[in-house]
Write a protein that holds these residues in place. Structure first.
Motif, PDB file in Angstrom:
ATOM      1  N   LEU A   1       6.758  12.012  -1.729  1.00  0.00           N
ATOM      2  CA  LEU A   1       5.926  13.157  -1.326  1.00  0.00           C
ATOM      3  C   LEU A   1       6.871  14.349  -1.016  1.00  0.00           C
ATOM      4  O   LEU A   1       7.750  14.122  -0.181  1.00  0.00           O
ATOM      5  CB  LEU A   1       4.950  12.644  -0.264  1.00  0.00           C
TER       6      LEU A   1
ATOM      7  N   LEU B   1       6.262   7.121  -0.402  1.00  0.00           N
ATOM      8  CA  LEU B   1       6.540   8.316   0.779  1.00  0.00           C
ATOM      9  C   LEU B   1       7.580   9.253   0.499  1.00  0.00           C
ATOM     10  O   LEU B   1       7.553  10.558   0.900  1.00  0.00           O
ATOM     11  CB  LEU B   1       6.656   7.600   2.127  1.00  0.00           C
TER      12      LEU B   1
ATOM     13  N   GLY C   1       0.862  -1.097   0.086  1.00  0.00           N
ATOM     14  CA  GLY C   1       0.143   0.013   0.088  1.00  0.00           C
ATOM     15  C   GLY C   1       0.843   1.048  -0.106  1.00  0.00           C
ATOM     16  O   GLY C   1       1.958   1.255   0.449  1.00  0.00           O
ATOM     17  N   PRO C   2       0.477   2.374  -0.288  1.00  0.00           N
ATOM     18  CA  PRO C   2       1.206   3.525  -0.657  1.00  0.00           C
ATOM     19  C   PRO C   2       1.736   3.951   0.679  1.00  0.00           C
ATOM     20  O   PRO C   2       2.749   4.585   0.741  1.00  0.00           O
ATOM     21  CB  PRO C   2       0.339   4.600  -1.093  1.00  0.00           C
ATOM     22  N   ASP C   3       0.970   3.874   1.832  1.00  0.00           N
ATOM     23  CA  ASP C   3       1.569   4.193   3.212  1.00  0.00           C
ATOM     24  C   ASP C   3       2.472   3.546   3.692  1.00  0.00           C
ATOM     25  O   ASP C   3       3.170   3.891   4.567  1.00  0.00           O
ATOM     26  CB  ASP C   3       0.437   4.300   4.129  1.00  0.00           C
ATOM     27  N   ASP C   4       2.878   2.247   2.975  1.00  0.00           N
ATOM     28  CA  ASP C   4       3.967   1.423   3.413  1.00  0.00           C
ATOM     29  C   ASP C   4       5.058   1.329   2.599  1.00  0.00           C
ATOM     30  O   ASP C   4       5.968   0.720   2.851  1.00  0.00           O
ATOM     31  CB  ASP C   4       3.443  -0.140   3.684  1.00  0.00           C
ATOM     32  N   ASP C   5       4.887   2.034   1.396  1.00  0.00           N
ATOM     33  CA  ASP C   5       5.839   1.872   0.334  1.00  0.00           C
ATOM     34  C   ASP C   5       6.766   3.144   0.638  1.00  0.00           C
ATOM     35  O   ASP C   5       6.592   4.543   0.471  1.00  0.00           O
ATOM     36  CB  ASP C   5       5.159   2.186  -0.984  1.00  0.00           C
TER      37      ASP C   5
END
Length: 119
Positions: free
Chosen positions: A85, A82, A74-78
């Motif tokens: 951003l 991150l 998931g994007p919050d674990d990648d």
């Protein structure tokens, strides 16, 4: 003799069906030798011989521990996502100015009882 022949035919049909289903459901990336669709046609056209060839040549082995395992992240674990951003481009000076504007609008001295300003 007839029972033996019927038993061998039943065994051949069961092997044919098993080989065909295994070939169709087998993971495409693990198939060896030929493309998967070619193996399906070989097993279909040459029932017993095609099944034997499928199990001896076409069916690849299980993935070894040394092979890379891919998983969805998931994007919050990648960490790559991150890292891409950027921080909010609002500077500290702009932030202070916005806070002051909001404070002026919310100042209770300039408000009446119904929430409208005294202008």
């Amino acid at each position: 003799m007839a029972r033996l022949l019927v038993g061998l035919v039943a065994l051949a049909v069961a092997f044919y069906v098993y080989a065909l289903v295994d070939c169709i459901l087998f993971a495409r990336v693990r198939v060896r030798g030929l493309p998967k669709i070619a193996w399906v046609f070989i097993v279909l056209l040459f029932p017993v011989v095609g099944g034997v060839l499928w199990f001896l040549i076409g069916r690849g082995r299980k993935a070894s521990k040394r092979q890379v395992q891919y998983r969805t992240v998931g994007p919050d674990d990648d960490p790559e996502f991150l890292g891409a951003l950027r921080a909010d481009p609002v500077s500290d000076a702009q932030l202070r100015e916005l806070e002051q504007q909001f404070a002026e609008k919310d100042d209770p001295d300039t408000r009446t009882d119904n929430g409208r300003s005294d202008r």
